[in-house]
Scaffold this motif. Structure first.
Motif, short mmCIF file in Angstrom:
data_model
loop_
_atom_site.label_atom_id
_atom_site.label_comp_id
_atom_site.label_asym_id
_atom_site.label_seq_id
_atom_site.Cartn_x
_atom_site.Cartn_y
_atom_site.Cartn_z
N GLY A 32 0.81 -1.22 0.00
CA GLY A 32 0.00 0.00 0.00
C GLY A 32 0.84 1.26 0.00
O GLY A 32 0.40 2.31 -0.48
N ILE A 33 2.03 1.17 0.57
CA ILE A 33 2.94 2.31 0.49
C ILE A 33 3.69 2.19 -0.83
O ILE A 33 4.74 1.57 -0.90
CB ILE A 33 3.90 2.35 1.70
CG1 ILE A 33 3.07 2.45 2.99
CG2 ILE A 33 4.87 3.53 1.58
CD1 ILE A 33 3.87 2.48 4.25
N GLY A 34 3.09 2.76 -1.85
CA GLY A 34 3.69 2.69 -3.18
C GLY A 34 4.97 3.50 -3.20
O GLY A 34 5.05 4.56 -2.58
N VAL A 35 5.98 3.00 -3.90
CA VAL A 35 7.25 3.70 -3.99
C VAL A 35 7.57 3.95 -5.45
O VAL A 35 7.48 3.04 -6.28
CB VAL A 35 8.38 2.87 -3.31
CG1 VAL A 35 9.74 3.41 -3.68
CG2 VAL A 35 8.20 2.88 -1.79
N MET A 36 7.90 5.19 -5.76
CA MET A 36 8.10 5.56 -7.17
C MET A 36 9.48 5.16 -7.69
O MET A 36 9.60 4.64 -8.80
CB MET A 36 7.93 7.08 -7.29
CG MET A 36 8.18 7.64 -8.67
SD MET A 36 7.99 9.44 -8.65
CE MET A 36 9.05 9.89 -9.99
N CYS A 37 10.53 5.39 -6.90
CA CYS A 37 11.89 5.20 -7.40
C CYS A 37 12.46 3.86 -6.96
O CYS A 37 12.18 3.39 -5.85
CB CYS A 37 12.81 6.32 -6.91
SG CYS A 37 12.37 7.92 -7.59
N GLY A 38 13.28 3.27 -7.81
CA GLY A 38 13.93 2.01 -7.50
C GLY A 38 15.28 2.21 -6.84
O GLY A 38 16.06 1.27 -6.68
#
Ligand code: PMP
Length: 421
Positions: A17-23
């Protein structure tokens, strides 16, 4: 510890649910530059989602926090108060664009500021109703999700939300919504949903942030003010994203003749420390009884110290002026790119609150896909950009207003290549 191994651990340890944009993972940052775990460098035009108008670790912000760290870090203001909270309120009261004397209360997050603005408005008017706008974003708590005018991904699966909240249309020229349409949608709410004399407040972002950097036309703000005055409704301006020099003024509402009754602020207020505030007409702010407002960490001394330094930096480095200048250069690059990039459907700016919107040139429909491609290209070239917009087809530019000129030019070249390649 490489980015790759951290990615594996993240998926195991934290919910999806805590989406993360950068890898990649932050190692350190300075002004407009961020370095990752693998030693890569990016120019940061995300700025912690509009938090770093004064850049990463501005030396004066760092010094102010360090000084406070040596004195005390927490007392809970409601138990043992401190002068810095009062003097910060005084500084904001002097500058916040509301009618007559102002008062300010501090909280921790933007959502909390909005929650409290709603509480204050209801306490003052003794009415339940709140009107917000489609495309608006006000936070991730239950009440602020109720106010937020975008379903996916924010609201999905989290209802039911608190009642007495209604959504009107926000004017949007590009999407065919005129000011008259928006005002008509308010009239419809008064007819179909709630009587005007039961509405405590209308809350709007003078420039919608997450919704796509849509700028409220002056005649719309004028009409809202009139409507509010006619029906005894309070006008709340949510300046969590638009505040603190981003638009070329300390507050975006300063671009308008009319004033809001309450203004919420957070993000760039404290240069990376968690601090938010509600400022507004003193008579309105005093409506809740003693003990009705507050929070354990509300107005944390380290964050308050940072905010004092942020206000100093905005003044001393003339960041409002710089916001206007940098915004103009960026808009020039975007407008020039239109000649060769048929995907560009619109370019809009209020100071450095600049956005470009993309459509598919064949269908004329919003193109989240092209937006994604531009973000990807820019990141591969070392520039971190953010998207926004109800259709995910807008790129917003949130560079620190303190960015060195040469680095800004370098970023503009990457943007130009991303659009015209
Ligand atoms: N209001 C606006 C206009 C915002 O842009 C945001 C955050 N994007 C919020 C409220 C919520 O702030 P926070 O995430 O600090 O709760």
């Amino acid at each position: 510890m490489s980015n790759e191994s951290l990615n594996q651990r993240r998926l195991q340890a934290t919910p999806r649910g805590i989406g993360v944009m950068c890898g990649f993972y932050a190692e350190r940052a300075e002004n407009a530059t961020l370095w990752d775990q693998d030693g890569n460098e990016v120019i940061d035009f995300a700025a912690g989602i509009a938090v770093l108008n004064t850049g990463h670790r501005h030396p004066r912000v760092v010094a102010a926090i360090e000084k406070q760290l040596q004195a005390f870090t927490h007392t809970a203001y409601q138990i043992v108060p401190y002068e810095s909270y009062i003097s910060l309120a005084e500084r904001i009261n002097e500058r916040v664009p509301v009618d007559g004397p102002a008062k300010t209360a501090f909280f921790t997050t933007g959502a909390e500021a909005v929650e409290n603005a709603v509480k204050i408005a209801r306490a003052y008017t003794r009415r339940p109703g709140i009107i917000a706008f489609g495309g608006g974003f006000h936070g991730r708590t239950s009440m602020t999700l109720a106010l937020t005018g975008k379903v996916a991904p924010y609201k999905t699966g989290f209802g039911p939300f608190p009642g007495s909240v209604f959504h009107a249309l926000y004017p949007n020229q590009l999407h065919g919504v005129t000011t008259a349409d928006a005002l008509k949608s308010l009239e419809r709410i008064f007819k179909a949903d709630i009587a005007a004399d039961q509405v405590a407040a209308i809350i709007l972002e003078p420039v919608q942030g997450e919704g796509g950097f849509n700028i409220a036309p002056p005649e719309f703000i004028g009409a809202l003010r009139e409507l509010c005055d006619t029906h005894g409704i309070l006008l709340i301006a949510d300046e969590v994203q638009s505040g603190f020099a981003r638009t070329g003024k300390l507050f975006a509402m300063e671009h308008y003749v009319q004033k809001a009754d309450l203004i919420t602020m957070a993000k760039s207020l404290a240069g990376g420390m968690p601090l938010s505030a509600v400022a507004g007409r003193a008579d309105v702010m005093d409506a809740p009884a003693p003990g009705g407002l507050g929070g354990t960490y509300a107005g944390n001394p380290l964050a308050v110290a940072a905010a004092h330094a942020v206000l100093d930096v905005i003044d001393d480095e003339q960041l409002c002026e710089r916001a206007r200048e940098l915004g103009m250069h960026l808009v020039e690059v975007l407008n020039k790119a239109r000649a060769v990039c048929p995907h560009i459907a619109g370019v809009r700016a209020q100071g450095s609150m600049v956005a470009v919107e993309f459509n598919d040139p064949q269908t004329g429909e919003p193109s989240a896909e092209f937006t994604r491609q531009v973000l990807e290209y820019a990141l591969a070239e070392g520039l971190l950009l953010l998207s926004c917009g109800v259709y995910g087809n807008v790129i917003r530019f949130l560079y620190p207003l303190t960015i060195p000129q040469a680095q800004f030019r370098q970023a503009l070249e990457i943007i130009d290549r991303a659009l015209t390649r």
